[in-house]
Design an enzyme around this catalytic site. Structure first.
Site, PDB file in Angstrom:
ATOM      1  N   CYS A  54      48.711  30.800  38.950  1.00  0.00           N
ATOM      2  CA  CYS A  54      48.015  29.775  38.085  1.00  0.00           C
ATOM      3  C   CYS A  54      48.209  30.155  36.510  1.00  0.00           C
ATOM      4  O   CYS A  54      48.158  31.285  36.196  1.00  0.00           O
ATOM      5  CB  CYS A  54      46.639  29.971  38.774  1.00  0.00           C
ATOM      6  SG  CYS A  54      45.509  28.841  37.754  1.00  0.00           S
ATOM      7  N   CYS A  58      41.293  33.154  33.897  1.00  0.00           N
ATOM      8  CA  CYS A  58      40.115  33.711  34.545  1.00  0.00           C
ATOM      9  C   CYS A  58      40.115  35.100  34.730  1.00  0.00           C
ATOM     10  O   CYS A  58      41.098  35.575  35.635  1.00  0.00           O
ATOM     11  CB  CYS A  58      39.555  32.831  35.679  1.00  0.00           C
ATOM     12  SG  CYS A  58      40.039  31.028  35.412  1.00  0.00           S
ATOM     13  N   CYS A  61      40.343  36.738  38.298  1.00  0.00           N
ATOM     14  CA  CYS A  61      41.087  36.064  39.500  1.00  0.00           C
ATOM     15  C   CYS A  61      42.403  36.512  39.783  1.00  0.00           C
ATOM     16  O   CYS A  61      43.370  36.614  39.014  1.00  0.00           O
ATOM     17  CB  CYS A  61      41.336  34.521  39.091  1.00  0.00           C
ATOM     18  SG  CYS A  61      41.915  33.704  40.619  1.00  0.00           S
ATOM     19  N   CYS A  98      37.578  24.165  53.721  1.00  0.00           N
ATOM     20  CA  CYS A  98      37.619  24.301  52.411  1.00  0.00           C
ATOM     21  C   CYS A  98      38.908  24.579  51.948  1.00  0.00           C
ATOM     22  O   CYS A  98      39.399  25.614  52.449  1.00  0.00           O
ATOM     23  CB  CYS A  98      36.423  25.216  51.642  1.00  0.00           C
ATOM     24  SG  CYS A  98      36.712  25.073  49.850  1.00  0.00           S
ATOM     25  N   CYS A 129      36.228  20.012  52.200  1.00  0.00           N
ATOM     26  CA  CYS A 129      36.086  20.464  50.751  1.00  0.00           C
ATOM     27  C   CYS A 129      37.343  20.767  50.228  1.00  0.00           C
ATOM     28  O   CYS A 129      38.214  21.331  51.112  1.00  0.00           O
ATOM     29  CB  CYS A 129      34.966  21.520  50.932  1.00  0.00           C
ATOM     30  SG  CYS A 129      34.604  22.322  49.278  1.00  0.00           S
ATOM     31  N   CYS A 189      29.819  21.298  45.120  1.00  0.00           N
ATOM     32  CA  CYS A 189      29.668  22.755  45.613  1.00  0.00           C
ATOM     33  C   CYS A 189      29.974  23.480  44.412  1.00  0.00           C
ATOM     34  O   CYS A 189      31.234  23.319  43.741  1.00  0.00           O
ATOM     35  CB  CYS A 189      30.774  23.031  46.576  1.00  0.00           C
ATOM     36  SG  CYS A 189      30.811  24.835  46.883  1.00  0.00           S
ATOM     37  N   ARG A 261      24.908  29.545  49.031  1.00  0.00           N
ATOM     38  CA  ARG A 261      26.257  30.232  49.833  1.00  0.00           C
ATOM     39  C   ARG A 261      26.451  31.790  49.565  1.00  0.00           C
ATOM     40  O   ARG A 261      26.574  32.084  48.300  1.00  0.00           O
ATOM     41  CB  ARG A 261      27.379  29.492  50.026  1.00  0.00           C
ATOM     42  CG  ARG A 261      28.641  30.172  50.834  1.00  0.00           C
ATOM     43  CD  ARG A 261      29.710  29.480  50.906  1.00  0.00           C
ATOM     44  NE  ARG A 261      29.612  28.050  51.493  1.00  0.00           N
ATOM     45  CZ  ARG A 261      30.137  27.043  50.849  1.00  0.00           C
ATOM     46  NH1 ARG A 261      30.763  26.956  49.750  1.00  0.00           N
ATOM     47  NH2 ARG A 261      29.651  25.663  51.265  1.00  0.00           N
TER      48      ARG A 261
HETATM   49  N1  SAM Z   1      41.839  26.809  40.711  1.00  0.00           N
HETATM   50  C1  SAM Z   1      40.413  26.298  40.929  1.00  0.00           C
HETATM   51  C2  SAM Z   1      39.241  26.540  40.094  1.00  0.00           C
HETATM   52  O1  SAM Z   1      39.394  27.720  39.556  1.00  0.00           O
HETATM   53  O2  SAM Z   1      38.288  25.886  40.092  1.00  0.00           O
HETATM   54  C3  SAM Z   1      40.063  26.471  42.371  1.00  0.00           C
HETATM   55  C4  SAM Z   1      40.155  27.777  42.959  1.00  0.00           C
HETATM   56  S1  SAM Z   1      39.520  29.183  42.261  1.00  0.00           S
HETATM   57  C5  SAM Z   1      40.045  30.698  43.032  1.00  0.00           C
HETATM   58  C6  SAM Z   1      37.656  29.010  42.846  1.00  0.00           C
HETATM   59  C7  SAM Z   1      36.634  29.881  42.600  1.00  0.00           C
HETATM   60  O3  SAM Z   1      36.788  31.194  43.160  1.00  0.00           O
HETATM   61  C8  SAM Z   1      36.388  30.231  41.188  1.00  0.00           C
HETATM   62  O4  SAM Z   1      35.547  29.471  40.560  1.00  0.00           O
HETATM   63  C9  SAM Z   1      35.825  31.709  41.403  1.00  0.00           C
HETATM   64  O5  SAM Z   1      34.118  31.339  41.345  1.00  0.00           O
HETATM   65  C10 SAM Z   1      36.126  32.168  42.663  1.00  0.00           C
HETATM   66  N2  SAM Z   1      36.896  33.478  42.458  1.00  0.00           N
HETATM   67  C11 SAM Z   1      38.074  33.629  41.959  1.00  0.00           C
HETATM   68  N3  SAM Z   1      38.422  34.913  42.179  1.00  0.00           N
HETATM   69  C12 SAM Z   1      37.129  35.480  42.334  1.00  0.00           C
HETATM   70  C13 SAM Z   1      36.948  37.100  42.589  1.00  0.00           C
HETATM   71  N4  SAM Z   1      37.860  37.963  42.484  1.00  0.00           N
HETATM   72  N5  SAM Z   1      35.614  37.287  43.003  1.00  0.00           N
HETATM   73  C14 SAM Z   1      34.790  36.203  43.093  1.00  0.00           C
HETATM   74  N6  SAM Z   1      35.081  35.087  43.417  1.00  0.00           N
HETATM   75  C15 SAM Z   1      36.169  34.726  42.584  1.00  0.00           C
HETATM   76  C1  DTB Z   2      33.695  29.816  45.692  1.00  0.00           C
HETATM   77  O1  DTB Z   2      32.776  29.835  45.123  1.00  0.00           O
HETATM   78  N1  DTB Z   2      34.375  31.057  46.056  1.00  0.00           N
HETATM   79  C2  DTB Z   2      35.602  30.925  46.903  1.00  0.00           C
HETATM   80  C3  DTB Z   2      35.381  29.320  46.978  1.00  0.00           C
HETATM   81  N2  DTB Z   2      34.417  28.953  46.051  1.00  0.00           N
HETATM   82  C4  DTB Z   2      36.903  28.647  46.800  1.00  0.00           C
HETATM   83  C5  DTB Z   2      36.648  31.780  46.428  1.00  0.00           C
HETATM   84  C6  DTB Z   2      36.459  33.098  46.296  1.00  0.00           C
HETATM   85  C7  DTB Z   2      37.642  33.707  46.049  1.00  0.00           C
HETATM   86  C8  DTB Z   2      37.661  35.156  46.063  1.00  0.00           C
HETATM   87  C9  DTB Z   2      39.011  35.763  45.637  1.00  0.00           C
HETATM   88  C10 DTB Z   2      40.200  35.489  46.532  1.00  0.00           C
HETATM   89  O2  DTB Z   2      40.083  35.733  47.646  1.00  0.00           O
HETATM   90  O3  DTB Z   2      41.175  35.212  45.845  1.00  0.00           O
HETATM   91 FE1  SF4 Z   3      43.590  29.738  38.530  1.00  0.00          FE
HETATM   92 FE2  SF4 Z   3      42.008  31.750  39.606  1.00  0.00          FE
HETATM   93 FE3  SF4 Z   3      41.239  30.484  37.432  1.00  0.00          FE
HETATM   94 FE4  SF4 Z   3      41.136  29.034  39.575  1.00  0.00          FE
HETATM   95  S1  SF4 Z   3      40.003  30.967  39.180  1.00  0.00           S
HETATM   96  S2  SF4 Z   3      41.682  28.200  37.589  1.00  0.00           S
HETATM   97  S3  SF4 Z   3      43.157  29.924  40.801  1.00  0.00           S
HETATM   98  S4  SF4 Z   3      43.098  31.669  37.736  1.00  0.00           S
END
Ligand code: SAM
Ligand code: DTB
Ligand code: SF4
Length: 344
Positions: A54, A58, A61, A98, A129, A189, A261
């Site tokens: 990506c 963030c 992430c 989802c 979702c 959501c 959730r």
């Molecule tokens: N790329 C899209 C976005 O960021 O909206 C969708 C996928 S992103 C992985 C979805 C959500 O996963 C993020 O908004 C964040 O809340 C959650 N997330 C990602 N990494 C995480 C982590 N290490 N711990 C907890 N939540 C995480």
């Molecule tokens: C949300 O709020 N949490 C989920 C879902 N929406 C997409 C994602 C959590 C991701 C946790 C880190 C991972 O597994 O990569």
């Molecule tokens: Fe990309 Fe992760 Fe940020 Fe979603 S949360 S925009 S997958 S870097």
């Protein structure tokens, strides 16, 4: 019945978080009972349909290309593989599926591919979702027309902290996409992550931003940061578990009718902590051994936890399908079967 309010002030939300623990939980649990069956929990299964690589930054992430986390960039999964995973999730008792993609936003050429996945998952009698990053208004309409019930797009942190966590987009980008999703007629959501080093004031800011959206999100995921080596937030001081419960409780009070959730981070939580969160008003979980790239409790462990707590999986809420009213009956029958599977 506690009113659904959109005029919460930050001070009021902060005051909730500041209550003595027993007073906060009492108020949250009463609110929960007024609006929900306290023994029913909704179960969603996640699938990463497009993993890693990506371009966003963030700080939490593991899928951001710029951090060395060991997550390999993969292409969008083929349709048949996604449908096979949805069938497995349904057989295990999930009622919502989802699909997550590590995109800043989908390319127009990706949207028909995801729309096909949505159509096929919906045809299995599951709620759908997706979380694909920022959407244009047209993309939101296309996804809705394919049968997408919910779009996940989190605010993630308090508006004033956003720039410390993500610099490649801003809060207004998030609000714009949420507006497109609502305008297209989908449910939102939308929640956030706690345990990123924020203060209680920061958690109040996040909850305030969620509770003052034009509509309360129908689902509010509260994630506890999953610390992944290589991300900037690895090594952050762990959040006091009671602060996590407080956040869930305040979300329940501020958004009484929403599904709250218990999301990422459950694998590192004790059964007792999760039970406190359910008491405080959490009534939805991610179910299945994986979130997107990180772990989640084993299905068997969740089934045992539900049994020990007398919790049953919630019937799905689809009551009408605009495109094919016949699916209504199928959905309800399927959800009862799912309920028995999880509760068995
Ligand atoms: N790329 C899209 C976005 O960021 O909206 C969708 C996928 S992103 C992985 C979805 C959500 O996963 C993020 O908004 C964040 O809340 C959650 N997330 C990602 N990494 C995480 C982590 N290490 N711990 C907890 N939540 C995480
Ligand atoms: C949300 O709020 N949490 C989920 C879902 N929406 C997409 C994602 C959590 C991701 C946790 C880190 C991972 O597994 O990569
Ligand atoms: Fe990309 Fe992760 Fe940020 Fe979603 S949360 S925009 S997958 S870097």
């Amino acid at each position: 019945m506690s009113a659904i309010r959109h005029d919460w002030t930050r001070e009021e939300i902060h005051a909730l978080l500041d209550l003595p623990f027993a007073d906060l939980l009492d108020r949250a649990h009463r609110t929960h009972r007024e609006h929900h069956d306290p023994n029913a929990v909704q179960v969603s299964t996640l699938l990463s349909i497009k993993t890693g690589g990506c371009p966003e930054d963030c700080a939490y992430c593991p899928q951001a290309a710029r951090y060395a986390t060991g997550v390999k960039a993969e292409k969008l999964m083929p349709l048949d593989a996604v449908v096979a995973r949805a069938k497995q999730a349904k057989a295990a008792g999930a009622t919502r599926f989802c699909m997550g993609a590590a995109w800043r936003s989908p390319k127009d050429r990706d949207v028909p591919k995801v729309a096909a996945m949505i159509r096929e998952v919906r045809a299995l009698g599951m709620e759908t979702c997706a979380t694909l990053g920022m959407l244009t208004a047209d993309q939101a309409v296309t996804l809705r027309e394919a049968g997408l019930d919910y779009y996940n797009h989190n605010l993630d942190t308090a508006p004033e902290d956003y720039g410390d966590i993500i610099t490649t987009r801003d809060v207004q980008d998030r609000l714009d996409t949420l507006g497109h999703v609502r305008d297209a007629g989908m449910k939102t959501c939308c929640g956030g992550i706690v345990g990123m080093g924020e203060s209680r004031t920061g958690r109040a800011g996040l909850l305030h931003a969620l509770a003052t959206l034009p509509e309360h999100p129908q689902s509010v995921p509260i994630n506890r940061l999953v610390q992944v080596e290589g991300t900037p937030l690895a090594g952050t001081a762990l959040l006091d578990p009671f602060e996590f419960v407080r956040t869930v409780a305040a979300a329940r009070i501020a958004m009484p009718a929403s599904m709250v959730r218990l999301s990422a981070g459950r694998a590192e939580m004790s059964d007792e902590l999760q039970a406190l969160c359910f008491f405080a008003g959490a009534n939805s979980i991610f179910y299945g051994e994986k979130l997107l790239t990180t772990g989640n409790p084993d299905v068997i462990a969740d089934q045992q936890l539900f049994n020990r707590l007398g919790i049953h999986a919630m019937q799905i809420e689809v009551t009408r399908d605009d495109h094919d009213p016949r699916t209504v009956h199928a959905d309800i029958v399927e959800s009862c079967a799912a309920r028995e599977t999880v509760a068995a």
